[in-house]
Design an enzyme around this catalytic site. Structure first.
Site, PDB file in Angstrom:
ATOM      1  N   ASN A  22      -1.891   0.177   7.062  1.00 34.55           N
ATOM      2  CA  ASN A  22      -1.630  -1.390   7.125  1.00 34.55           C
ATOM      3  C   ASN A  22      -0.475  -1.717   6.623  1.00 34.55           C
ATOM      4  O   ASN A  22      -0.718  -3.286   6.235  1.00 34.55           O
ATOM      5  CB  ASN A  22      -2.820  -2.321   8.335  1.00 34.55           C
ATOM      6  CG  ASN A  22      -3.960  -1.670   7.391  1.00 34.55           C
ATOM      7  OD1 ASN A  22      -2.958  -1.860   5.899  1.00 34.55           O
ATOM      8  ND2 ASN A  22      -4.872  -2.881   7.185  1.00 34.55           N
TER       9      ASN A  22
ATOM     10  N   HIS B  95      -2.350  -5.347   1.241  1.00 42.00           N
ATOM     11  CA  HIS B  95      -3.459  -6.114   0.800  1.00 42.00           C
ATOM     12  C   HIS B  95      -2.644  -8.041   1.088  1.00 42.00           C
ATOM     13  O   HIS B  95      -1.883  -7.924   0.176  1.00 42.00           O
ATOM     14  CB  HIS B  95      -4.456  -5.715   0.203  1.00 42.00           C
ATOM     15  CG  HIS B  95      -5.212  -5.781  -1.088  1.00 42.00           C
ATOM     16  ND1 HIS B  95      -6.311  -6.183  -0.203  1.00 42.00           N
ATOM     17  CD2 HIS B  95      -5.618  -6.793  -2.072  1.00 42.00           C
ATOM     18  CE1 HIS B  95      -7.712  -6.887  -1.151  1.00 42.00           C
ATOM     19  NE2 HIS B  95      -6.657  -7.492  -1.785  1.00 42.00           N
TER      20      HIS B  95
ATOM     21  N   LYS C 168       1.224  -1.396   0.112  1.00 43.43           N
ATOM     22  CA  LYS C 168       0.203   0.099  -0.107  1.00 43.43           C
ATOM     23  C   LYS C 168       0.765   1.513   0.050  1.00 43.43           C
ATOM     24  O   LYS C 168       1.983   1.197   0.272  1.00 43.43           O
ATOM     25  CB  LYS C 168      -0.974  -0.258   1.330  1.00 43.43           C
ATOM     26  CG  LYS C 168      -1.791  -1.373   0.990  1.00 43.43           C
ATOM     27  CD  LYS C 168      -3.134  -1.382   2.407  1.00 43.43           C
ATOM     28  CE  LYS C 168      -3.935  -1.885   2.108  1.00 43.43           C
ATOM     29  NZ  LYS C 168      -5.041  -2.217   3.420  1.00 43.43           N
TER      30      LYS C 168
ATOM     31  N   THR D 246      -5.943  -6.988  10.391  1.00 45.88           N
ATOM     32  CA  THR D 246      -6.595  -6.051   9.577  1.00 45.88           C
ATOM     33  C   THR D 246      -5.656  -5.143  10.938  1.00 45.88           C
ATOM     34  O   THR D 246      -4.659  -3.854  10.952  1.00 45.88           O
ATOM     35  CB  THR D 246      -7.874  -5.576   9.358  1.00 45.88           C
ATOM     36  OG1 THR D 246      -8.215  -7.365   9.473  1.00 45.88           O
ATOM     37  CG2 THR D 246      -7.954  -4.235   8.406  1.00 45.88           C
TER      38      THR D 246
ATOM     39  N   GLU E 258      -9.440 -10.684  -7.940  1.00 47.58           N
ATOM     40  CA  GLU E 258      -8.475  -9.050  -7.561  1.00 47.58           C
ATOM     41  C   GLU E 258      -7.277  -9.354  -9.129  1.00 47.58           C
ATOM     42  O   GLU E 258      -6.731  -8.106  -9.775  1.00 47.58           O
ATOM     43  CB  GLU E 258      -8.033  -9.253  -6.582  1.00 47.58           C
ATOM     44  CG  GLU E 258      -9.256  -8.907  -5.765  1.00 47.58           C
ATOM     45  CD  GLU E 258      -9.061  -8.387  -4.476  1.00 47.58           C
ATOM     46  OE1 GLU E 258      -9.748  -8.553  -3.037  1.00 47.58           O
ATOM     47  OE2 GLU E 258      -8.508  -9.059  -3.701  1.00 47.58           O
TER      48      GLU E 258
ATOM     49  N   TYR F  33     -12.229  -1.900  -3.817  1.00 45.99           N
ATOM     50  CA  TYR F  33     -13.150  -1.900  -2.632  1.00 45.99           C
ATOM     51  C   TYR F  33     -14.118  -1.281  -2.329  1.00 45.99           C
ATOM     52  O   TYR F  33     -15.061  -1.312  -1.374  1.00 45.99           O
ATOM     53  CB  TYR F  33     -12.403  -0.787  -1.609  1.00 45.99           C
ATOM     54  CG  TYR F  33     -10.618  -1.345  -1.042  1.00 45.99           C
ATOM     55  CD1 TYR F  33     -10.773  -2.778   0.317  1.00 45.99           C
ATOM     56  CD2 TYR F  33     -10.273  -0.518  -1.622  1.00 45.99           C
ATOM     57  CE1 TYR F  33      -9.359  -3.245   0.257  1.00 45.99           C
ATOM     58  CE2 TYR F  33      -8.560  -1.055  -0.881  1.00 45.99           C
ATOM     59  CZ  TYR F  33      -8.717  -1.815   0.299  1.00 45.99           C
ATOM     60  OH  TYR F  33      -7.019  -2.423   0.591  1.00 45.99           O
TER      61      TYR F  33
HETATM   62  N1  UDP Z   1     -10.020  -0.198   7.202  1.00 47.73           N
HETATM   63  C1  UDP Z   1      -9.902   1.027   7.671  1.00 47.73           C
HETATM   64  N2  UDP Z   1     -10.568   0.871   9.281  1.00 47.73           N
HETATM   65  C2  UDP Z   1     -11.714  -0.348   9.780  1.00 47.73           C
HETATM   66  C3  UDP Z   1     -11.604  -1.297   8.480  1.00 47.73           C
HETATM   67  C4  UDP Z   1     -10.613  -1.560   7.352  1.00 47.73           C
HETATM   68  O1  UDP Z   1      -9.165   1.798   7.775  1.00 47.73           O
HETATM   69  O2  UDP Z   1     -11.894   0.025  10.297  1.00 47.73           O
HETATM   70  C5  UDP Z   1      -8.907  -0.030   6.421  1.00 47.73           C
HETATM   71  C6  UDP Z   1      -7.509  -1.745   5.803  1.00 47.73           C
HETATM   72  O3  UDP Z   1      -6.337  -0.824   5.331  1.00 47.73           O
HETATM   73  C7  UDP Z   1      -7.585  -2.851   5.866  1.00 47.73           C
HETATM   74  C8  UDP Z   1      -8.391  -2.293   4.140  1.00 47.73           C
HETATM   75  O4  UDP Z   1      -9.621  -0.751   4.843  1.00 47.73           O
HETATM   76  O5  UDP Z   1      -6.984  -3.052   5.098  1.00 47.73           O
HETATM   77  C9  UDP Z   1      -9.742  -3.350   3.456  1.00 47.73           C
HETATM   78  O6  UDP Z   1     -11.041  -3.724   4.863  1.00 47.73           O
HETATM   79  P1  UDP Z   1     -10.562  -5.590   5.151  1.00 47.73           P
HETATM   80  O7  UDP Z   1     -11.433  -5.288   6.780  1.00 47.73           O
HETATM   81  O8  UDP Z   1     -10.847  -6.155   3.952  1.00 47.73           O
HETATM   82  O9  UDP Z   1      -9.608  -6.483   5.824  1.00 47.73           O
HETATM   83  P2  UDP Z   1      -8.523  -6.800   5.335  1.00 47.73           P
HETATM   84  O10 UDP Z   1      -8.854  -7.161   4.440  1.00 47.73           O
HETATM   85  O11 UDP Z   1      -7.801  -5.727   4.168  1.00 47.73           O
HETATM   86  O12 UDP Z   1      -7.440  -7.588   5.815  1.00 47.73           O
HETATM   87 MG    MG Z   2     -10.460  -7.790   2.637  1.00 47.58          MG
END
Ligand code: UDP
Ligand code: MG
Length: 141
Positions: A112, A115, A9, A91, A126, A49
């Site tokens: 974080n 991805h 990212k 996450t 994807e 997203y």
């Molecule tokens: N994210 C965020 N706040 C939240 C949850 C997610 O900013 O409360 C962001 C974070 O960058 C995350 C992305 O949105 O990686 C996608 O969320 P997801 O729940 O799909 O998490 P991931 O699959 O990336 O672990």
């Molecule tokens: Mg996700």
């Protein structure tokens, strides 16, 4: 063999962590099948997203994902989807297991670093979002 999509990212590149993340990917036994650096448009990030469109963090997520370049990569391994999710960690870095990328490197739940696809079906979707058939063939013999 299974494939999954990884993204370094914008925070990862801005903080010069891409090499470290790619080292962990290689040490983790993944084969890098395809890889490129791109700058996402807001529209691309929005489509990528789409599943989170109604979430409160969605606008901020699009701001973040478009603030700088990303590296997108296709990783191959047995159980690639699960295995890459395990290497990334949860996450929220505060809840991520020790030794994971997010636990070691991420600054927050939103910024974080990486991805990873969350299912084989989403991985196919994807991968096709970012890579053409010919780009996926580049690493074949
Ligand atoms: N994210 C965020 N706040 C939240 C949850 C997610 O900013 O409360 C962001 C974070 O960058 C995350 C992305 O949105 O990686 C996608 O969320 P997801 O729940 O799909 O998490 P991931 O699959 O990336 O672990
Ligand atoms: Mg996700």
């Amino acid at each position: 063999m299974q494939r999954t999509l990884a993204i370094c990212k914008p925070d990862c590149l801005a903080r010069s962590l891409a090499g470290q993340v790619l080292s962990r990917i290689e040490a983790g036994g993944f084969r890098i099948v395809a890889m490129k650096m791109i700058r996402l448009t807001r529209s691309q990030a929005g489509h990528f997203y789409d599943v989170h469109r109604e979430k409160p963090f969605y606008p901020e997520l699009l701001d973040f994902m478009t603030e700088g370049p990303v590296v997108v990569a296709v990783l191959e391994k047995g159980d690639a989807v699960e295995s890459w999710r395990a290497l990334m960690g949860a996450t929220n870095p505060a809840q991520a297991a020790e030794g994971t990328i997010r636990r070691d490197l991420a600054e927050s739940m939103s910024r974080n670093v990486v991805h990873g696809s969350d299912s084989p079906e989403n991985a196919r979707r994807e991968i096709a979002f970012f890579f053409s058939e010919s780009e996926l063939l580049a690493a074949e013999k």
